[in-house]
Design an enzyme around this catalytic site. Structure first.
Site, PDB file in Angstrom:
ATOM      1  N   HIS A 269       0.876  -1.183   0.000  1.00  0.00           N
ATOM      2  CA  HIS A 269       0.000   0.000   0.000  1.00  0.00           C
ATOM      3  C   HIS A 269       0.908   1.227   0.000  1.00  0.00           C
ATOM      4  CE1 HIS A 269      -3.595   2.240   0.592  1.00  0.00           C
ATOM      5  NE2 HIS A 269      -3.980   1.846   1.793  1.00  0.00           N
ATOM      6  N   HIS A 308      -2.036  -2.087  -9.775  1.00  0.00           N
ATOM      7  CA  HIS A 308      -3.062  -1.497  -8.913  1.00  0.00           C
ATOM      8  C   HIS A 308      -4.306  -2.358  -8.965  1.00  0.00           C
ATOM      9  CE1 HIS A 308      -5.707   1.479  -7.095  1.00  0.00           C
ATOM     10  NE2 HIS A 308      -4.609   2.039  -6.646  1.00  0.00           N
ATOM     11  N   ASP A 364       3.003   5.575  -6.525  1.00  0.00           N
ATOM     12  CA  ASP A 364       4.236   5.474  -5.742  1.00  0.00           C
ATOM     13  C   ASP A 364       5.497   5.363  -6.597  1.00  0.00           C
ATOM     14  OD1 ASP A 364       3.030   5.527  -3.189  1.00  0.00           O
ATOM     15  OD2 ASP A 364       2.344   3.477  -3.490  1.00  0.00           O
TER      16      ASP A 364
HETATM   17  N1  CMC Z   1       5.327  -6.631 -10.153  1.00  0.00           N
HETATM   18  C1  CMC Z   1       5.235  -7.844 -10.766  1.00  0.00           C
HETATM   19  N2  CMC Z   1       4.092  -8.526 -10.916  1.00  0.00           N
HETATM   20  C2  CMC Z   1       2.976  -7.968 -10.424  1.00  0.00           C
HETATM   21  C3  CMC Z   1       2.995  -6.701  -9.785  1.00  0.00           C
HETATM   22  C4  CMC Z   1       4.215  -6.038  -9.671  1.00  0.00           C
HETATM   23  N3  CMC Z   1       4.284  -4.839  -9.061  1.00  0.00           N
HETATM   24  N4  CMC Z   1       1.737  -6.402  -9.399  1.00  0.00           N
HETATM   25  C5  CMC Z   1       0.966  -7.421  -9.773  1.00  0.00           C
HETATM   26  N5  CMC Z   1       1.712  -8.364 -10.406  1.00  0.00           N
HETATM   27  C6  CMC Z   1       1.223  -9.605 -11.004  1.00  0.00           C
HETATM   28  C7  CMC Z   1       0.852 -10.625  -9.933  1.00  0.00           C
HETATM   29  O1  CMC Z   1       1.949 -11.431  -9.601  1.00  0.00           O
HETATM   30  C8  CMC Z   1      -0.249 -11.383 -10.629  1.00  0.00           C
HETATM   31  O2  CMC Z   1       0.348 -12.250 -11.574  1.00  0.00           O
HETATM   32  P1  CMC Z   1      -0.292 -13.713 -11.842  1.00  0.00           P
HETATM   33  O3  CMC Z   1      -1.648 -13.442 -12.417  1.00  0.00           O
HETATM   34  O4  CMC Z   1       0.652 -14.377 -12.753  1.00  0.00           O
HETATM   35  O5  CMC Z   1      -0.393 -14.372 -10.475  1.00  0.00           O
HETATM   36  C9  CMC Z   1      -0.986 -10.305 -11.442  1.00  0.00           C
HETATM   37  O6  CMC Z   1       0.008  -9.294 -11.697  1.00  0.00           O
HETATM   38  C10 CMC Z   1      -2.167  -9.692 -10.726  1.00  0.00           C
HETATM   39  O7  CMC Z   1      -1.697  -9.109  -9.498  1.00  0.00           O
HETATM   40  P2  CMC Z   1      -2.406  -9.244  -8.099  1.00  0.00           P
HETATM   41  O8  CMC Z   1      -1.366  -9.301  -7.030  1.00  0.00           O
HETATM   42  O9  CMC Z   1      -3.421 -10.331  -8.129  1.00  0.00           O
HETATM   43  O10 CMC Z   1      -3.189  -7.855  -8.050  1.00  0.00           O
HETATM   44  P3  CMC Z   1      -3.787  -7.172  -6.756  1.00  0.00           P
HETATM   45  O11 CMC Z   1      -4.890  -6.311  -7.236  1.00  0.00           O
HETATM   46  O12 CMC Z   1      -4.118  -8.179  -5.717  1.00  0.00           O
HETATM   47  O13 CMC Z   1      -2.577  -6.302  -6.181  1.00  0.00           O
HETATM   48  C11 CMC Z   1      -1.049  -4.544  -5.841  1.00  0.00           C
HETATM   49  C12 CMC Z   1      -2.413  -4.946  -6.429  1.00  0.00           C
HETATM   50  C13 CMC Z   1      -0.949  -3.025  -5.903  1.00  0.00           C
HETATM   51  C14 CMC Z   1      -0.980  -4.972  -4.369  1.00  0.00           C
HETATM   52  C15 CMC Z   1       0.052  -5.215  -6.671  1.00  0.00           C
HETATM   53  O14 CMC Z   1       0.009  -4.762  -8.001  1.00  0.00           O
HETATM   54  C16 CMC Z   1       1.444  -4.954  -6.096  1.00  0.00           C
HETATM   55  O15 CMC Z   1       1.864  -5.689  -5.206  1.00  0.00           O
HETATM   56  N6  CMC Z   1       2.169  -3.895  -6.577  1.00  0.00           N
HETATM   57  C17 CMC Z   1       3.458  -3.543  -6.012  1.00  0.00           C
HETATM   58  C18 CMC Z   1       3.264  -2.733  -4.740  1.00  0.00           C
HETATM   59  C19 CMC Z   1       2.785  -1.340  -5.025  1.00  0.00           C
HETATM   60  O16 CMC Z   1       3.313  -0.643  -5.871  1.00  0.00           O
HETATM   61  N7  CMC Z   1       1.787  -0.912  -4.240  1.00  0.00           N
HETATM   62  C20 CMC Z   1       1.235   0.448  -4.336  1.00  0.00           C
HETATM   63  C21 CMC Z   1      -0.173   0.413  -4.868  1.00  0.00           C
HETATM   64  S1  CMC Z   1      -0.788   2.039  -5.340  1.00  0.00           S
HETATM   65  C22 CMC Z   1      -0.810   3.007  -3.925  1.00  0.00           C
HETATM   66  C23 CMC Z   1      -1.489   2.439  -2.730  1.00  0.00           C
HETATM   67  O17 CMC Z   1      -2.350   1.596  -2.778  1.00  0.00           O
HETATM   68  O18 CMC Z   1      -1.129   2.890  -1.644  1.00  0.00           O
END
Ligand code: CMC
Length: 435
Positions: A269, A308, A364
């Protein structure tokens, strides 16, 4: 509602059907409870871990169209607000639902400015932290501690009382944040200067040394202000949902905000901005970027600042932040990390792994580089997110308190454990363990 705005669900266990109204593109989860196998049956529940497809409230604060990359506060596009408003003006909009006129804004700025001081006991509280305590931990704990300074805040059904706490929290967040920063450096705390704007005063409390009056660089102060506007609210994210859930028990707003800040602190987050800088620090040169991307694609690590839950297109905040970065680096000098970041983005956006998963830079990705250029250390980045987001948390908390449909938040579960077990005497458990 049109007469065909319904869904008919047939329960194949019983062959019974129920017709459920569809309103605003949603159905009510409680309507599914009518589907029961017999009188004893609890009724059908909806299973939705991580709330991937559950609307938990009605809200008229923030609108996001994740597929088109649109963000609006109270109907105003974020781009317009970032270009034409001050932080406190947009805070007013988020809280009161309309942009203030001159007299309203003057009064609002006056009130926030005159609530920036902290009770001296909070200074002593802060002194109790180790010198190397994370500023986010200090911020969260001190905000929670304010609930002891303002015990009357629990009267959450009194509108005037709520507004007083809202003003206090918005005003005191920068003071607490600056105090945590000065504490970690061993510097004496700086008291607020009422002649300065919200962000200038924050910079004053962070960085004033022996000069009688702190003068912030106007471009950097404006850059920080725009970043604050971009972080003000983001509908039902993890932190905001936490504020609503904690607030739904009628706990003190100080505790609801401290809880929301705790949720924000995690690396998935708000903590991601700190992680992005650490990630960029770990990539020595442009030549190392492809290998890093291969690592990400192999699932060995995440590309922090990418992806996201809601945006499946470019995060509009990231586009604006990228522009601010160029302006800030014009003042502070070029940051070589920007080249690495741009290369990461360039390769990622042309790679099928990221394209197929709709992974784009989020808020971010570039913000940390700007914060660092302005003079913040990475540990402060999430604190900088929490200061403006406090406005969103409080607006959403207030909306929840005033919503007659809301009650104490309490999800259900699918129980997967044992039942009706019998306690075995401890001596027998010891014997079994030693076998
Ligand atoms: N790098 C590599 N792969 C990723 C990333 C990433 N940053 N984000 C998602 N994926 C992949 C994930 O592994 C999954 O792949 P697969 O379908 O093969 O399993 C697919 O994309 C879908 O991702 P998810 O984890 O199911 O998506 P989510 O909606 O649960 O998670 C997230 C969203 C923001 C937690 C995630 O994208 C992430 O961990 N990003 C990195 C951390 C980040 O930058 N967070 C800030 C978010 S914006 C500001 C805020 O919220 O505060």
């Amino acid at each position: 509602m049109a007469s065909n705005d319904t869904i008919t669900v047939t329960d194949n266990r019983t062959n019974r059907s129920v017709t459920i109204p569809i309103e605003d593109g949603t159905v009510r989860a409680m309507d599914f409870r009518k589907l029961r196998t017999d009188e004893e049956d609890f009724g059908l529940m909806l299973y939705d871990p991580a709330f991937m497809n559950t609307a938990a409230c009605r809200s008229n604060i923030t609108f996001i169209d994740g597929d088109r990359g649109i963000l609006e506060y109270r109907g105003y596009p974020i781009e317009d607000l970032a270009e034409n408003c001050t932080f406190l003006e947009v805070a007013y909009l988020i809280l009161f639902g309309k942009l203030p006129n001159t007299a309203e804004l003057k009064q609002w700025v006056y009130e926030i400015t005159h609530h920036t001081m902290l009770h001296e006991s909070m200074k002593k509280f802060m002194e109790g932290f180790r010198h190397d305590a994370h500023p986010m931990s200090m911020l969260i704990s001190t905000v929670a501690a304010l609930s002891s300074v303002y015990p009357d805040a629990v009267d959450v059904h009194d509108a005037d009382n709520r507004l007083l706490q809202i003003k206090r929290l918005i005003a005191k967040m920068p003071s607490i944040a600056a105090m945590s920063y000065r504490h970690s450096l061993g510097f004496p705390y700086v008291y607020p200067d009422n002649e300065l704007s919200y962000t200038e005063n924050f910079m004053n409390m962070l960085w004033r040394m022996v000069e009688p009056k702190y003068a912030a660089n106007p471009l950097l102060a404006r850059a920080l202000e725009v970043l604050f506007i971009l972080h003000l609210d983001h509908e039902q994210n993890c932190g905001t949902s936490t504020a609503r859930v904690v607030g739904s028990s009628l706990a003190s707003p100080y505790l609801a905000v401290a809880s929301a800040a705790s949720a924000l602190s995690g690396p998935l987050h708000g903590g991601a901005n700190e992680e992005v800088i650490r990630m960029l620090d770990g990539i020595d040169s442009l030549a190392d970027v492809p290998a890093f991307i291969d690592h990400v694609k192999a699932g060995k690590r995440k590309l922090m600042g990418f992806g996201h839950r809601v945006y499946k297109n470019y995060d509009p905040r990231a586009s604006l932040i990228k522009k601010i970065a160029e302006q800030v680096f014009g003042v502070t000098g070029h940051n070589p990390k920007l080249d690495i970041a741009l290369e990461l983005e360039r390769i990622a956006l042309s790679d099928d792994y990221f394209i197929s998963r709709k992974l784009y830079p989020n808020v971010d990705f570039y913000s940390g580089m700007i914060y660092q250029a302005i003079g913040f250390k990475p540990e402060m980045f999430t604190v900088l997110f929490a200061i403006p987001r406090t406005v969103g948390w409080l607006a959403q908390w207030q909306e929840m308190i005033c919503d007659n449909e809301q009650k104490i938040a309490r999800p259900r579960q699918i129980y997967t454990g044992g039942r009706k077990l019998k306690v075995v005497p401890i001596a027998e458990r010891d014997k079994a363990a030693s076998k």
